[in-house]
Design a protein around this motif. Sequence first.
Motif, PDB file in Angstrom:
ATOM      1  N   TYR A 205       0.796 -16.952   3.674  1.00 29.72           N
ATOM      2  CA  TYR A 205       2.053 -16.211   3.532  1.00 29.72           C
ATOM      3  C   TYR A 205       2.145 -15.560   2.155  1.00 29.72           C
ATOM      4  O   TYR A 205       2.552 -14.408   2.029  1.00 29.72           O
ATOM      5  CB  TYR A 205       3.236 -17.145   3.785  1.00 29.72           C
ATOM      6  CG  TYR A 205       4.558 -16.442   3.829  1.00 29.72           C
ATOM      7  CD1 TYR A 205       4.820 -15.463   4.784  1.00 29.72           C
ATOM      8  CD2 TYR A 205       5.559 -16.745   2.917  1.00 29.72           C
ATOM      9  CE1 TYR A 205       6.031 -14.805   4.824  1.00 29.72           C
ATOM     10  CE2 TYR A 205       6.775 -16.100   2.958  1.00 29.72           C
ATOM     11  CZ  TYR A 205       7.008 -15.133   3.907  1.00 29.72           C
ATOM     12  OH  TYR A 205       8.199 -14.478   3.943  1.00 29.72           O
TER      13      TYR A 205
ATOM     14  N   GLU B 276       0.045 -12.558   2.068  1.00 25.58           N
ATOM     15  CA  GLU B 276       0.704 -11.480   2.808  1.00 25.58           C
ATOM     16  C   GLU B 276       1.761 -10.792   1.934  1.00 25.58           C
ATOM     17  O   GLU B 276       1.878  -9.565   1.949  1.00 25.58           O
ATOM     18  CB  GLU B 276       1.341 -12.047   4.081  1.00 25.58           C
ATOM     19  CG  GLU B 276       1.831 -10.988   5.027  1.00 25.58           C
ATOM     20  CD  GLU B 276       2.283 -11.567   6.350  1.00 25.58           C
ATOM     21  OE1 GLU B 276       3.368 -11.174   6.811  1.00 25.58           O
ATOM     22  OE2 GLU B 276       1.563 -12.412   6.915  1.00 25.58           O
ATOM     23  N   ILE B 277       2.501 -11.564   1.187  1.00 25.92           N
ATOM     24  CA  ILE B 277       3.504 -10.999   0.276  1.00 25.92           C
ATOM     25  C   ILE B 277       2.818 -10.155  -0.801  1.00 25.92           C
ATOM     26  O   ILE B 277       3.257  -9.040  -1.108  1.00 25.92           O
ATOM     27  CB  ILE B 277       4.358 -12.111  -0.363  1.00 25.92           C
ATOM     28  CG1 ILE B 277       5.232 -12.780   0.694  1.00 25.92           C
ATOM     29  CG2 ILE B 277       5.217 -11.554  -1.500  1.00 25.92           C
ATOM     30  CD1 ILE B 277       5.940 -14.040   0.218  1.00 25.92           C
ATOM     31  N   GLN B 278       1.741 -10.673  -1.358  1.00 27.84           N
ATOM     32  CA  GLN B 278       1.018  -9.924  -2.388  1.00 27.84           C
ATOM     33  C   GLN B 278       0.455  -8.613  -1.830  1.00 27.84           C
ATOM     34  O   GLN B 278       0.491  -7.576  -2.500  1.00 27.84           O
ATOM     35  CB  GLN B 278      -0.092 -10.775  -2.972  1.00 27.84           C
ATOM     36  CG  GLN B 278       0.433 -11.927  -3.816  1.00 27.84           C
ATOM     37  CD  GLN B 278      -0.665 -12.876  -4.224  1.00 27.84           C
ATOM     38  OE1 GLN B 278      -1.713 -12.447  -4.685  1.00 27.84           O
ATOM     39  NE2 GLN B 278      -0.427 -14.159  -4.040  1.00 27.84           N
TER      40      GLN B 278
ATOM     41  N   PHE C  56       1.765  -6.898   0.577  1.00 24.46           N
ATOM     42  CA  PHE C  56       2.926  -6.020   0.721  1.00 24.46           C
ATOM     43  C   PHE C  56       3.265  -5.366  -0.619  1.00 24.46           C
ATOM     44  O   PHE C  56       3.524  -4.159  -0.684  1.00 24.46           O
ATOM     45  CB  PHE C  56       4.129  -6.802   1.253  1.00 24.46           C
ATOM     46  CG  PHE C  56       5.391  -5.991   1.243  1.00 24.46           C
ATOM     47  CD1 PHE C  56       5.668  -5.095   2.268  1.00 24.46           C
ATOM     48  CD2 PHE C  56       6.298  -6.099   0.196  1.00 24.46           C
ATOM     49  CE1 PHE C  56       6.832  -4.333   2.252  1.00 24.46           C
ATOM     50  CE2 PHE C  56       7.464  -5.346   0.172  1.00 24.46           C
ATOM     51  CZ  PHE C  56       7.726  -4.459   1.207  1.00 24.46           C
ATOM     52  N   ILE C  57       3.258  -6.152  -1.691  1.00 26.27           N
ATOM     53  CA  ILE C  57       3.574  -5.636  -3.031  1.00 26.27           C
ATOM     54  C   ILE C  57       2.566  -4.557  -3.425  1.00 26.27           C
ATOM     55  O   ILE C  57       2.948  -3.499  -3.947  1.00 26.27           O
ATOM     56  CB  ILE C  57       3.606  -6.796  -4.056  1.00 26.27           C
ATOM     57  CG1 ILE C  57       4.816  -7.707  -3.779  1.00 26.27           C
ATOM     58  CG2 ILE C  57       3.636  -6.272  -5.484  1.00 26.27           C
ATOM     59  CD1 ILE C  57       4.795  -9.023  -4.552  1.00 26.27           C
TER      60      ILE C  57
ATOM     61  N   ASP D 115       0.655  -2.718  -1.369  1.00 28.92           N
ATOM     62  CA  ASP D 115       0.791  -1.589  -0.450  1.00 28.92           C
ATOM     63  C   ASP D 115       2.031  -0.751  -0.773  1.00 28.92           C
ATOM     64  O   ASP D 115       1.976   0.482  -0.771  1.00 28.92           O
ATOM     65  CB  ASP D 115       0.848  -2.103   0.997  1.00 28.92           C
ATOM     66  CG  ASP D 115       0.782  -0.983   2.006  1.00 28.92           C
ATOM     67  OD1 ASP D 115      -0.142  -0.145   1.903  1.00 28.92           O
ATOM     68  OD2 ASP D 115       1.654  -0.937   2.905  1.00 28.92           O
ATOM     69  N   TYR D 116       3.127  -1.418  -1.069  1.00 26.72           N
ATOM     70  CA  TYR D 116       4.367  -0.697  -1.363  1.00 26.72           C
ATOM     71  C   TYR D 116       4.218   0.140  -2.624  1.00 26.72           C
ATOM     72  O   TYR D 116       4.667   1.285  -2.684  1.00 26.72           O
ATOM     73  CB  TYR D 116       5.534  -1.673  -1.500  1.00 26.72           C
ATOM     74  CG  TYR D 116       6.878  -0.986  -1.535  1.00 26.72           C
ATOM     75  CD1 TYR D 116       7.525  -0.669  -0.348  1.00 26.72           C
ATOM     76  CD2 TYR D 116       7.475  -0.641  -2.734  1.00 26.72           C
ATOM     77  CE1 TYR D 116       8.751  -0.016  -0.366  1.00 26.72           C
ATOM     78  CE2 TYR D 116       8.692   0.008  -2.763  1.00 26.72           C
ATOM     79  CZ  TYR D 116       9.332   0.320  -1.575  1.00 26.72           C
ATOM     80  OH  TYR D 116      10.535   0.969  -1.601  1.00 26.72           O
TER      81      TYR D 116
ATOM     82  N   LYS E 280       2.078   3.213  -1.745  1.00 23.81           N
ATOM     83  CA  LYS E 280       2.816   4.185  -0.933  1.00 23.81           C
ATOM     84  C   LYS E 280       3.930   4.881  -1.710  1.00 23.81           C
ATOM     85  O   LYS E 280       4.295   6.012  -1.402  1.00 23.81           O
ATOM     86  CB  LYS E 280       3.412   3.499   0.302  1.00 23.81           C
ATOM     87  CG  LYS E 280       2.387   3.144   1.346  1.00 23.81           C
ATOM     88  CD  LYS E 280       3.034   2.454   2.532  1.00 23.81           C
ATOM     89  CE  LYS E 280       1.997   2.082   3.570  1.00 23.81           C
ATOM     90  NZ  LYS E 280       2.592   1.355   4.702  1.00 23.81           N
TER      91      LYS E 280
ATOM     92  N   THR F 189       4.057 -10.751  -8.193  1.00 24.36           N
ATOM     93  CA  THR F 189       3.785  -9.353  -8.542  1.00 24.36           C
ATOM     94  C   THR F 189       2.660  -9.258  -9.557  1.00 24.36           C
ATOM     95  O   THR F 189       1.768  -8.410  -9.433  1.00 24.36           O
ATOM     96  CB  THR F 189       5.053  -8.671  -9.071  1.00 24.36           C
ATOM     97  OG1 THR F 189       6.086  -8.782  -8.087  1.00 24.36           O
ATOM     98  CG2 THR F 189       4.810  -7.194  -9.358  1.00 24.36           C
TER      99      THR F 189
END
Length: 125
Positions: free
Chosen positions: A6, A9-11, A13-14, A16-17, A20, A43
């Motif tokens: 998990y 997965e959060i890392q 997302f950080i 990827d965001y 983008k 982060t």
Amino acid sequence: MKLADYLLEIQAFIQDYLKKSHQKGYVLGISGGIDSALVAALTTKAVGRDKLFALLMPIDSEKCDVEYGLELCHKFAIPYEVVDLSEPYHQLIAKFDLEDSSAKAIALNNTKVRLRMVTLYAYAQ
């Protein structure tokens, strides 16, 4: 899902965001509490120290809150700035005509939160 998975997965997302958004990095408010400490650690691990800038924004805060925030920034070598918002906060609420009530406490707390967010947005730009 296992905790380690998990967190990965959060890392992701950080990372990827940030990609983008086409920004250079993140600006994060550090309160001295567990939530902001966890986000700072994740982060930093996800994108590195060079893509994170921390703001400590005390408003009549407990001294230990600032100390904990500074300790976190030093431990993870996160660049930071302390912006004491106590004076602007008091200047602003002096303009309010709030009677003593439960609504007053909520309004004053919400003002602190929003003043901090305005500061974060200004620094992020």
